[in-house]
Design an enzyme around this catalytic site. Structure first.
Site, mmCIF file in Angstrom:
data_model
loop_
_atom_site.group_PDB
_atom_site.id
_atom_site.type_symbol
_atom_site.label_atom_id
_atom_site.label_comp_id
_atom_site.label_asym_id
_atom_site.label_seq_id
_atom_site.Cartn_x
_atom_site.Cartn_y
_atom_site.Cartn_z
ATOM 1 N N CYS A 1 0.817 -1.218 0.000
ATOM 2 C CA CYS A 1 0.000 0.000 0.000
ATOM 3 C C CYS A 1 0.851 1.268 0.000
ATOM 4 O O CYS A 1 0.587 2.207 -0.768
ATOM 5 C CB CYS A 1 -0.937 -0.002 1.195
ATOM 6 S SG CYS A 1 -0.131 -0.361 2.775
ATOM 7 N N GLN B 1 1.574 5.754 8.638
ATOM 8 C CA GLN B 1 0.617 4.780 8.127
ATOM 9 C C GLN B 1 -0.529 4.512 9.103
ATOM 10 O O GLN B 1 -0.322 4.247 10.286
ATOM 11 C CB GLN B 1 1.343 3.484 7.768
ATOM 12 C CG GLN B 1 2.285 3.670 6.594
ATOM 13 C CD GLN B 1 3.014 2.410 6.175
ATOM 14 O OE1 GLN B 1 4.207 2.449 5.909
ATOM 15 N NE2 GLN B 1 2.315 1.292 6.085
ATOM 16 N N SER C 1 -5.430 1.010 9.441
ATOM 17 C CA SER C 1 -6.099 0.173 8.444
ATOM 18 C C SER C 1 -5.124 -0.788 7.782
ATOM 19 O O SER C 1 -5.521 -1.842 7.289
ATOM 20 C CB SER C 1 -6.772 1.044 7.379
ATOM 21 O OG SER C 1 -5.823 1.884 6.743
ATOM 22 N N HIS D 1 -2.951 6.495 4.424
ATOM 23 C CA HIS D 1 -1.533 6.667 4.752
ATOM 24 C C HIS D 1 -1.034 8.013 4.230
ATOM 25 O O HIS D 1 -1.470 8.500 3.182
ATOM 26 C CB HIS D 1 -0.688 5.583 4.086
ATOM 27 C CG HIS D 1 -0.924 4.202 4.607
ATOM 28 N ND1 HIS D 1 -1.652 3.923 5.732
ATOM 29 C CD2 HIS D 1 -0.488 2.989 4.138
ATOM 30 C CE1 HIS D 1 -1.669 2.612 5.934
ATOM 31 N NE2 HIS D 1 -0.973 2.025 4.982
#
Length: 344
Positions: free
Chosen positions: A128, A155, A158, A248
């Protein structure tokens, strides 16, 4: 328009749930939909687009007649991806299992769609934090080759899935009620020590490596080189978990071979699909998790010269980890393949 038989492995998790939202939002052309998960989640009924779907336990036989298999990530990817490919499905995988396999394309569709054609049944979704960063890097790289990248991430929980998000909520409620705070998930659920994330920052994401970096940090280093097809690129990363639910943020310093002005950077970033420039410090306009959560685009701002080197820029970027950082990117890969008639 032709429709496709789709399976979602990990359908009950955070990314699997986001797959369903996006399939509906984007009018993804599915004919049949199979929802797969572990034995623990099998039997759960999920209403979707006017129909109830019963979650099935994943087995090697789950992929009969499936054309597109969206894997939400986790240990199941390594176990079941070969069976899905053998059954004739194209696997788009969110785990780290295949990302650095030289036989598996690692794809962000806006950045390196040409890599999709090289797949042999499996296409890997990048990490991610890597996805969010390379979305901002690619248009800059195209105007001047990048020599070095220094990135620090902020970050959201999630990234640790539903359990991480729930733990933050629980801890905030415990603090508000004056109760002792319990920590059982972060930084890494399987490790013996856990730390409170509410009101805290944890400078560890994933497990430690022999070189004193974390696995998450090395993912960013290695995946960025693979996606941009530049093994000479120098990348260093520090990844930090912050008490934010979704989206993020990253502070990125880039050194180029030639000069890239702030104005030119804004111009190419504004024109790049999937990126929004929000960059007006005088008016206090910049990317923030609060405003990028639930959004598809990566936002970029705080673009400014690095006066400590000859050809450097700093910028700040922000994107929803569950959307562009995971489910959306995977679904966009499938959409690209459909648009280019790449699924048999």
């Amino acid at each position: 328009m032709r429709k496709y038989n789709v399976a979602i492995l990990g359908a009950t998790g955070a990314v699997g749930t986001e797959f369903l939202k996006l399939i509906e939002e984007r009018n993804f052309p599915f004919a049949n939909l199979k929802l797969l998960a572990s034995k623990r989640s099998a039997g759960k009924v999920i209403p979707f687009m006017g129909k109830d779907y019963t979650v099935e336990e994943t087995t090697d036989d789950s992929f009969k007649d499936v054309e597109i298999a969206l894997f939400a990530g986790g240990a199941a990817s390594k176990q079941f991806a070969p069976a899905a490919v053998k059954a004739g499905a194209v696997v788009i995988d969110n785990s780290s299992a295949f990302r650095m396999d030289p036989e598996v394309p690692l794809v962000v569709p806006e950045v390196n769609p040409q890599a999709i054609a090289r797949h042999k049944g499996i296409i890997a979704n990048p990490n991610c934090s890597t996805i969010i960063m390379v979305m901002a890097l690619k248009p800059l790289y195209d105007i001047s080759k990048i020599k070095r990248i220094v990135v620090s991430t902020y970050q959201a929980v999630s990234g640790a899935g539903k359990d991480g998000m729930q733990e933050l909520d629980d801890q905030m409620a415990e603090i508000a009620a004056g109760k002792p705070v319990e920590a059982n998930v972060l930084p890494v659920a399987k490790l013996p020590k856990h730390y409170q994330i509410a009101g805290n920052l944890i400078p560890q994401i994933d497990v430690a490596q022999d070189n004193l970096y974390t696995k998450e940090e090395m993912k960013m280093v290695n995946e960025t080189k693979k996606i941009l097809e530049d093994q000479d690129l120098r990348v260093t990363a520090t990844t930090v978990r912050v008490p934010v639910s979704r989206s993020h943020a990253e502070s990125v310093n880039v050194e180029f071979e030639g000069d890239v002005s702030v104005e030119k950077a804004r111009e190419v970033l504004t024109a790049f699909p999937g990126v929004q420039v929000k960059d007006n410090l005088a008016e206090q306009e910049y990317p923030m998790p609060l405003f990028t959560s639930g959004k598809n685009d990566v936002e970029v701002g705080r673009i400014r010269k690095d006066y400590s080197i000859d050809h450097g820029l700093n910028f700040w970027c922000c994107g929803d980890q569950i959307r562009k950082g995971a489910a959306l990117n995977a679904l966009q890969i499938a959409e690209y393949m459909i648009q280019h008639d790449m699924i048999q």
